[in-house]
Motif scaffolding. Sequence first.
Motif, PDB file in Angstrom:
ATOM      1  N   VAL A  37       0.838  -1.198   0.000  1.00 22.70           N
ATOM      2  CA  VAL A  37       0.000   0.000   0.000  1.00 22.70           C
ATOM      3  C   VAL A  37       0.877   1.253   0.000  1.00 22.70           C
ATOM      4  O   VAL A  37       0.496   2.295  -0.553  1.00 22.70           O
ATOM      5  N   SER A  38       2.072   1.161   0.589  1.00 25.93           N
ATOM      6  CA  SER A  38       3.003   2.294   0.535  1.00 25.93           C
ATOM      7  C   SER A  38       3.519   2.519  -0.880  1.00 25.93           C
ATOM      8  O   SER A  38       3.748   3.660  -1.295  1.00 25.93           O
ATOM      9  N   VAL A  39       3.698   1.430  -1.628  1.00 29.55           N
ATOM     10  CA  VAL A  39       4.206   1.538  -2.995  1.00 29.55           C
ATOM     11  C   VAL A  39       3.195   2.226  -3.910  1.00 29.55           C
ATOM     12  O   VAL A  39       3.553   3.051  -4.753  1.00 29.55           O
ATOM     13  N   VAL A  40       1.911   1.894  -3.756  1.00 31.64           N
ATOM     14  CA  VAL A  40       0.883   2.458  -4.641  1.00 31.64           C
ATOM     15  C   VAL A  40       0.346   3.786  -4.119  1.00 31.64           C
ATOM     16  O   VAL A  40      -0.521   4.387  -4.772  1.00 31.64           O
ATOM     17  N   LEU A  41       0.858   4.261  -2.979  1.00 23.84           N
ATOM     18  CA  LEU A  41       0.335   5.498  -2.381  1.00 23.84           C
ATOM     19  C   LEU A  41       0.362   6.675  -3.354  1.00 23.84           C
ATOM     20  O   LEU A  41      -0.648   7.383  -3.508  1.00 23.84           O
ATOM     21  N   PRO A  42       1.485   6.958  -4.056  1.00 28.29           N
ATOM     22  CA  PRO A  42       1.462   8.093  -4.986  1.00 28.29           C
ATOM     23  C   PRO A  42       0.443   7.934  -6.107  1.00 28.29           C
ATOM     24  O   PRO A  42      -0.251   8.890  -6.475  1.00 28.29           O
ATOM     25  N   ALA A  43       0.326   6.712  -6.672  1.00 25.08           N
ATOM     26  CA  ALA A  43      -0.628   6.490  -7.762  1.00 25.08           C
ATOM     27  C   ALA A  43      -2.061   6.619  -7.277  1.00 25.08           C
ATOM     28  O   ALA A  43      -2.915   7.201  -7.958  1.00 25.08           O
ATOM     29  N   VAL A  44      -2.343   6.086  -6.088  1.00 24.65           N
ATOM     30  CA  VAL A  44      -3.689   6.178  -5.523  1.00 24.65           C
ATOM     31  C   VAL A  44      -4.036   7.624  -5.199  1.00 24.65           C
ATOM     32  O   VAL A  44      -5.152   8.092  -5.454  1.00 24.65           O
ATOM     33  N   GLN A  45      -3.086   8.359  -4.656  1.00 25.24           N
ATOM     34  CA  GLN A  45      -3.318   9.763  -4.333  1.00 25.24           C
ATOM     35  C   GLN A  45      -3.666  10.553  -5.593  1.00 25.24           C
ATOM     36  O   GLN A  45      -4.595  11.372  -5.607  1.00 25.24           O
ATOM     37  N   THR A  46      -2.955  10.302  -6.668  1.00 26.57           N
ATOM     38  CA  THR A  46      -3.213  11.003  -7.919  1.00 26.57           C
ATOM     39  C   THR A  46      -4.559  10.610  -8.522  1.00 26.57           C
ATOM     40  O   THR A  46      -5.337  11.471  -8.955  1.00 26.57           O
ATOM     41  N   GLU A  47      -4.860   9.322  -8.546  1.00 27.79           N
ATOM     42  CA  GLU A  47      -6.092   8.856  -9.188  1.00 27.79           C
ATOM     43  C   GLU A  47      -7.331   9.333  -8.456  1.00 27.79           C
ATOM     44  O   GLU A  47      -8.321   9.735  -9.076  1.00 27.79           O
ATOM     45  N   PHE A  48      -7.304   9.314  -7.124  1.00 18.12           N
ATOM     46  CA  PHE A  48      -8.478   9.706  -6.352  1.00 18.12           C
ATOM     47  C   PHE A  48      -8.484  11.188  -5.981  1.00 18.12           C
ATOM     48  O   PHE A  48      -9.456  11.672  -5.414  1.00 18.12           O
ATOM     49  N   VAL A 166       2.775  -2.065 -11.251  1.00 15.05           N
ATOM     50  CA  VAL A 166       2.138  -0.752 -11.400  1.00 15.05           C
ATOM     51  C   VAL A 166       2.590  -0.092 -12.694  1.00 15.05           C
ATOM     52  O   VAL A 166       1.794   0.522 -13.417  1.00 15.05           O
ATOM     53  N   GLU A 167       3.883  -0.216 -13.001  1.00 16.60           N
ATOM     54  CA  GLU A 167       4.428   0.432 -14.191  1.00 16.60           C
ATOM     55  C   GLU A 167       4.011  -0.269 -15.482  1.00 16.60           C
ATOM     56  O   GLU A 167       3.927   0.380 -16.534  1.00 16.60           O
ATOM     57  N   THR A 168       3.746  -1.565 -15.431  1.00 19.99           N
ATOM     58  CA  THR A 168       3.440  -2.321 -16.651  1.00 19.99           C
ATOM     59  C   THR A 168       1.961  -2.644 -16.811  1.00 19.99           C
ATOM     60  O   THR A 168       1.424  -2.590 -17.927  1.00 19.99           O
ATOM     61  N   LEU A 169       1.286  -3.002 -15.698  1.00 20.66           N
ATOM     62  CA  LEU A 169      -0.122  -3.397 -15.765  1.00 20.66           C
ATOM     63  C   LEU A 169      -1.075  -2.372 -15.164  1.00 20.66           C
ATOM     64  O   LEU A 169      -2.259  -2.352 -15.508  1.00 20.66           O
ATOM     65  N   GLY A 170      -0.566  -1.535 -14.277  1.00 22.36           N
ATOM     66  CA  GLY A 170      -1.421  -0.636 -13.515  1.00 22.36           C
ATOM     67  C   GLY A 170      -1.665  -1.217 -12.125  1.00 22.36           C
ATOM     68  O   GLY A 170      -1.622  -2.440 -11.921  1.00 22.36           O
ATOM     69  N   TRP A 171      -1.921  -0.346 -11.148  1.00 19.38           N
ATOM     70  CA  TRP A 171      -2.027  -0.837  -9.780  1.00 19.38           C
ATOM     71  C   TRP A 171      -3.272  -1.699  -9.567  1.00 19.38           C
ATOM     72  O   TRP A 171      -3.251  -2.630  -8.751  1.00 19.38           O
ATOM     73  N   ARG A 172      -4.340  -1.446 -10.309  1.00 20.96           N
ATOM     74  CA  ARG A 172      -5.572  -2.229 -10.116  1.00 20.96           C
ATOM     75  C   ARG A 172      -5.372  -3.687 -10.529  1.00 20.96           C
ATOM     76  O   ARG A 172      -5.698  -4.623  -9.788  1.00 20.96           O
ATOM     77  N   GLN A 173      -4.851  -3.913 -11.708  1.00 17.53           N
ATOM     78  CA  GLN A 173      -4.626  -5.276 -12.174  1.00 17.53           C
ATOM     79  C   GLN A 173      -3.601  -5.988 -11.290  1.00 17.53           C
ATOM     80  O   GLN A 173      -3.730  -7.198 -11.027  1.00 17.53           O
ATOM     81  N   THR A 174      -2.597  -5.257 -10.844  1.00 17.33           N
ATOM     82  CA  THR A 174      -1.590  -5.847  -9.959  1.00 17.33           C
ATOM     83  C   THR A 174      -2.212  -6.325  -8.665  1.00 17.33           C
ATOM     84  O   THR A 174      -1.908  -7.423  -8.172  1.00 17.33           O
ATOM     85  N   TYR A 175      -3.096  -5.522  -8.104  1.00 18.02           N
ATOM     86  CA  TYR A 175      -3.771  -5.905  -6.857  1.00 18.02           C
ATOM     87  C   TYR A 175      -4.579  -7.190  -7.039  1.00 18.02           C
ATOM     88  O   TYR A 175      -4.567  -8.089  -6.185  1.00 18.02           O
ATOM     89  N   ILE A 176      -5.316  -7.273  -8.117  1.00 14.53           N
ATOM     90  CA  ILE A 176      -6.183  -8.448  -8.338  1.00 14.53           C
ATOM     91  C   ILE A 176      -5.349  -9.715  -8.488  1.00 14.53           C
ATOM     92  O   ILE A 176      -5.654 -10.750  -7.868  1.00 14.53           O
ATOM     93  N   THR A 252       9.826  10.435  -3.833  1.00 14.41           N
ATOM     94  CA  THR A 252       9.125  11.111  -4.929  1.00 14.41           C
ATOM     95  C   THR A 252       9.221  12.621  -4.774  1.00 14.41           C
ATOM     96  O   THR A 252       9.489  13.350  -5.742  1.00 14.41           O
ATOM     97  N   ASP A 253       9.012  13.111  -3.556  1.00 10.69           N
ATOM     98  CA  ASP A 253       9.102  14.550  -3.295  1.00 10.69           C
ATOM     99  C   ASP A 253      10.510  15.089  -3.529  1.00 10.69           C
ATOM    100  O   ASP A 253      10.686  16.232  -3.971  1.00 10.69           O
ATOM    101  N   LEU A 254      11.521  14.262  -3.242  1.00  9.09           N
ATOM    102  CA  LEU A 254      12.908  14.694  -3.441  1.00  9.09           C
ATOM    103  C   LEU A 254      13.343  14.620  -4.901  1.00  9.09           C
ATOM    104  O   LEU A 254      14.439  15.063  -5.243  1.00  9.09           O
ATOM    105  N   GLY A 255      12.472  14.050  -5.751  1.00  6.39           N
ATOM    106  CA  GLY A 255      12.769  13.977  -7.173  1.00  6.39           C
ATOM    107  C   GLY A 255      13.484  12.710  -7.606  1.00  6.39           C
ATOM    108  O   GLY A 255      13.927  12.618  -8.752  1.00  6.39           O
ATOM    109  N   PHE A 256      13.591  11.717  -6.713  1.00  6.66           N
ATOM    110  CA  PHE A 256      14.272  10.479  -7.053  1.00  6.66           C
ATOM    111  C   PHE A 256      13.347   9.478  -7.739  1.00  6.66           C
ATOM    112  O   PHE A 256      13.826   8.526  -8.357  1.00  6.66           O
ATOM    113  N   GLY A 257      12.038   9.666  -7.599  1.00 11.23           N
ATOM    114  CA  GLY A 257      11.076   8.772  -8.224  1.00 11.23           C
ATOM    115  C   GLY A 257      10.605   7.680  -7.292  1.00 11.23           C
ATOM    116  O   GLY A 257      11.287   7.285  -6.340  1.00 11.23           O
ATOM    117  N   ALA A 258       9.399   7.162  -7.569  1.00 13.66           N
ATOM    118  CA  ALA A 258       8.799   6.128  -6.722  1.00 13.66           C
ATOM    119  C   ALA A 258       9.589   4.823  -6.789  1.00 13.66           C
ATOM    120  O   ALA A 258       9.653   4.082  -5.804  1.00 13.66           O
TER     121      ALA A 258
END
Length: 414
Positions: A37-48, A166-176, A252-258
């Motif tokens: 859940v920590s890994v998908v936090l940035p993607a979830v924050q953006t999507e919602f 997340v990068e190849t399938l998306g976080w939703r498909q990865t979760y399932i 991510t905030d420091l610019g190093f990427g997720a």
Amino acid sequence: MHTQPADPALIDSRQAAWRLLATLGLVVLGNSSMYIVSVVLPAVQTEFGVGRADASLPYTLMMICLGLGGLITGRLADRHGLMPVLWVGALAVCGGFVWAGMSGSIWAFGLAHGLMGLVGSSSTFAPLMADTALWWNRRRGIAVAICASGNYIAGTIWPPIVQHGVETLGWRQTYILLGIFCGVGMFLLATRMRQRPPLVTLTPANANAPEVDRSRPFGLQPAHAQGLLFVAGMACCVAMSMPQVHIVAYCTDLGFGAARGAEMLSLMLASGIVSRLVFGVISDRMGGIRTLLLGSFLQGVALLMFLPFDGMVPLYIVSAMFGLFQGGIVPAYAIIIREHFNPKEAGARVGSVIMATLLGMALGGWMSGWVFDMTGSYHAAFLNGIAWNFLNLCIASWLFWRVRQAERGAAARA
């Protein structure tokens, strides 16, 4: 289904070792949601379209439910055995991941994680730690450490896998897909847990430890001693959660990427595996309370190291240090309870303290996000974690002092 306790001769046996291996696999699968859940936090924050604190709420809800669920699943396991409880947990893990992958809001996403914590992950945490402690005497510390290290093995292998998904399938498909894999794996491994544990023995984890009055742990009323351990468990894990929950967002905030943040989280938890095994050996030699004191001090040092260093290479190093320093803290509570409390109450008391540690992780994960939203920086969040760690260190130091006083009194009487 075995309804009678196993023969005490099986303690420390090959059967106990095979059971420990199955336990390790169950912990790795059942606790996968705690870290991804920590890994998908940035993607979830953006999507919602929510803030950092709101995006941290699913983790908070999951950890609260995990703590409460440990009490429920522990009692159910005492009554019905581990296997049926683990089967229900497998269904909850599978269903929770699938529900989260199909969620349409942050609240549905959070409730799905709550389900995984309450019924799924909880079945593979406190009940399995308590069960492991009952199957081992001579190497109880290392056995409990191996069981607990499954939590960090999960944190080591799942974040990079999920980040790739997340990068190849998306976080939703990865979760399932992850839900189906973990649910099926848990269901199969649970069949190895039919046998009830042997009857509790009074052998301490540290064979050189003096006899203690288990009716008055640390010279206190049991409820008072339990309360102190509860507060200590919560405080250490409020501090512990800051890097574990927010390192990906921080990078991510420091610019190093997720992706770099996911690697640091994986490195942190891989180091935690080594830490838990080493601290398991240490606890067999010096006892639980000394192990807790050492781990608390070292965790505080590691948290302090996050303040002056925010470069990518230094953060990799500090993340590894943090994992090496804090991995032995949570298992130490199970050893402390087996050493100082009535063994017949070990399951309930271990469940209570583990619940406190998980509530601390939940509170710390949310609080760090809230402090970030208030200040726009993680610097104050690290300071907040250091303050909570100091509270844990104070409690551990006082309990250690009381143990030393009792040991000196026993030596004087001898």
